[in-house]
Motif scaffolding. Sequence first.
Motif, PDB file in Angstrom:
ATOM      1  N   TYR A  73     -10.506   0.928   4.567  1.00 41.86           N
ATOM      2  CA  TYR A  73      -9.336   0.941   3.684  1.00 41.86           C
ATOM      3  C   TYR A  73      -9.439   2.074   2.655  1.00 41.86           C
ATOM      4  CZ  TYR A  73      -6.320  -0.430  -0.215  1.00 41.86           C
ATOM      5  OH  TYR A  73      -5.396  -0.417  -1.233  1.00 41.86           O
ATOM      6  N   TYR A  74     -10.590   2.175   1.989  1.00 45.35           N
ATOM      7  CA  TYR A  74     -10.753   3.180   0.935  1.00 45.35           C
ATOM      8  C   TYR A  74     -10.820   4.601   1.499  1.00 45.35           C
ATOM      9  CZ  TYR A  74     -11.550  -0.469  -2.553  1.00 45.35           C
ATOM     10  OH  TYR A  74     -11.401  -1.549  -3.400  1.00 45.35           O
ATOM     11  N   ASP A  76      -9.499   5.640   4.273  1.00 47.19           N
ATOM     12  CA  ASP A  76      -8.150   5.982   4.727  1.00 47.19           C
ATOM     13  C   ASP A  76      -7.359   6.578   3.570  1.00 47.19           C
ATOM     14  OD1 ASP A  76      -5.859   5.460   6.881  1.00 47.19           O
ATOM     15  OD2 ASP A  76      -5.091   4.795   4.939  1.00 47.19           O
ATOM     16  N   LYS A  77      -7.477   5.944   2.424  1.00 46.67           N
ATOM     17  CA  LYS A  77      -6.793   6.439   1.222  1.00 46.67           C
ATOM     18  C   LYS A  77      -7.292   7.831   0.848  1.00 46.67           C
ATOM     19  CE  LYS A  77      -6.075   5.299  -3.670  1.00 46.67           C
ATOM     20  NZ  LYS A  77      -6.376   4.326  -4.758  1.00 46.67           N
ATOM     21  N   ASN A  78      -8.613   8.019   0.877  1.00 47.69           N
ATOM     22  CA  ASN A  78      -9.184   9.328   0.533  1.00 47.69           C
ATOM     23  C   ASN A  78      -8.739  10.404   1.511  1.00 47.69           C
ATOM     24  OD1 ASN A  78     -10.547   8.188  -1.611  1.00 47.69           O
ATOM     25  ND2 ASN A  78     -12.447   7.887  -0.490  1.00 47.69           N
ATOM     26  N   ARG A  80      -5.999  10.423   3.315  1.00 47.75           N
ATOM     27  CA  ARG A  80      -4.585  10.718   3.103  1.00 47.75           C
ATOM     28  C   ARG A  80      -4.401  11.723   1.968  1.00 47.75           C
ATOM     29  NH1 ARG A  80      -2.402   6.342   1.219  1.00 47.75           N
ATOM     30  NH2 ARG A  80      -3.789   4.675   1.867  1.00 47.75           N
ATOM     31  N   CYS A 217       1.024  10.035   5.340  1.00 46.92           N
ATOM     32  CA  CYS A 217       0.224  10.153   4.119  1.00 46.92           C
ATOM     33  C   CYS A 217       1.053   9.867   2.868  1.00 46.92           C
ATOM     34  CB  CYS A 217      -0.382  11.554   4.025  1.00 46.92           C
ATOM     35  SG  CYS A 217      -1.625  11.920   5.282  1.00 46.92           S
ATOM     36  N   ASN A 220       1.797   6.061   2.322  1.00 47.63           N
ATOM     37  CA  ASN A 220       0.646   5.154   2.263  1.00 47.63           C
ATOM     38  C   ASN A 220       0.463   4.303   3.514  1.00 47.63           C
ATOM     39  OD1 ASN A 220       0.096   6.043  -0.386  1.00 47.63           O
ATOM     40  ND2 ASN A 220       1.537   4.559  -1.229  1.00 47.63           N
ATOM     41  N   ASN A 222      -1.169   3.508   7.392  1.00 50.20           N
ATOM     42  CA  ASN A 222      -2.515   3.586   7.964  1.00 50.20           C
ATOM     43  C   ASN A 222      -2.665   4.896   8.740  1.00 50.20           C
ATOM     44  OD1 ASN A 222      -4.825   3.308   9.567  1.00 50.20           O
ATOM     45  ND2 ASN A 222      -4.551   1.109   9.801  1.00 50.20           N
TER      46      ASN A 222
END
Length: 320
Positions: A73-74, A76-78, A80, A217, A220, A222
Motif C-alpha cells: 500500500y505505502y 504504491d503511493k510512493n 505513484r 497516479c 490514487n 492501484n
Amino acid sequence: MSERPVALSWEEQLKLFKDRGMKVRETDIDKLKNISYYRLKEFARPLATMTNNQDQLEISYNGIEFREVLTRYYQDKNLRINLLHAIEKIEVSVKTRVSYVLGTQYGAFGYLDFSSWSNKKKFSRFEIEKKQYSIKKRMLKIISQSQLSDLKNKRNLDKDGFPSVWLGIDLMMFGDLVAMLTIMGEANLRQVASYYKCSGEELVSWMKCLNFIRNICAHNSNLIDLKVTTKPKIRREWGEYLYYIESTNENRTIRKPSNKLAVIIIIVVELVNQINSKYKWQAIQSSIRSLCKDEERAFLLGFSSLVSAKEITSLVKNIH
C-alpha cells in the motif's frame, strides 16, 4: 439471494483477515482505523488464492503478513508520486519538442490549422477537424482560467484569442498532446521522435500508455497491480527485464511479455534517459526493492527476475 454486507468493528475486520490466513498482530488494528479495509484487501488480493465454492468466492491469504500488505500500500503511493514526477518531465519535454517542430515549420499560429500538419493519408478530413474542434475548445477553457501573464500580451494571441504554438502546446492537457501526436504527419512525428531515439510509432504508443498511467497516479488508483489493456511497443532488448507468459496455440508456443508495472518502468526509463541521463532513480528503485522480496514478487510486477527488478540503474546503462 446473497446476503447484504454488514458493518464490522475494527476488531472484526482484523479477525476476518486472520481467519482467511493472514498473519496479523493486535497493533495492526491501528492501521485499519486509518486505511480502509477494502483498500488493504485490494492490495492483498494478488497475493491470495481465490476459489469458488458453491458460487461463493473463498479467499485464502496463505500466511502472508499484514505488514507486507501495508508495504504494498505505502510503496504504491510512493511509486505513484515518483512516477508522476518522471512522467511530468517527459510531458514537458515532448511539449517543447512538438511546439519547436510545428513552430519552425508553420509559424507561430500555423498549428491551429490541424490539416496543415496532420496525417491526411491515415485520417479523414472529418476526423482531423473533429480533433481540432475538441482540442481548441478545451484550450480556450484553459486560457480563460489561466493567470499566465504572457496570455495578456496581444502579440501572443491570434484574432480569435488562441495563443502562439509555444504557449498553446505548453498549456495543453496530456491527453490532448497524445491526440496531436497520434494524428501528426509522419515527417513531423519522425522529427519529434528522433530526439528520443525512437520511431514515431513507438513514441505514440508509449505516450498513450503514459497518459493512462498518469491518470491512475493522479486519481490514487492501484498502480502496482495494474494491467495495461493496450500493450505498448516492446523493444527486443527489453526482453531480459520482462517476465514472459507462455501459451500454446495449435501446437505452437507463444511468448508474450507481461503487461504489468515493469513495462511502464522501462518506458519511463527509456524516455527520461534521453532527456536527462543523470536522472535520480533512487526513490523508484527503493520502492521496487521493497516490493520484491523474492522472485515470485518480482514476477508479480512483471519483471523477469529479482535481479532485474532490483537493478534499474543497470537498465539505465543498457538503454541507449
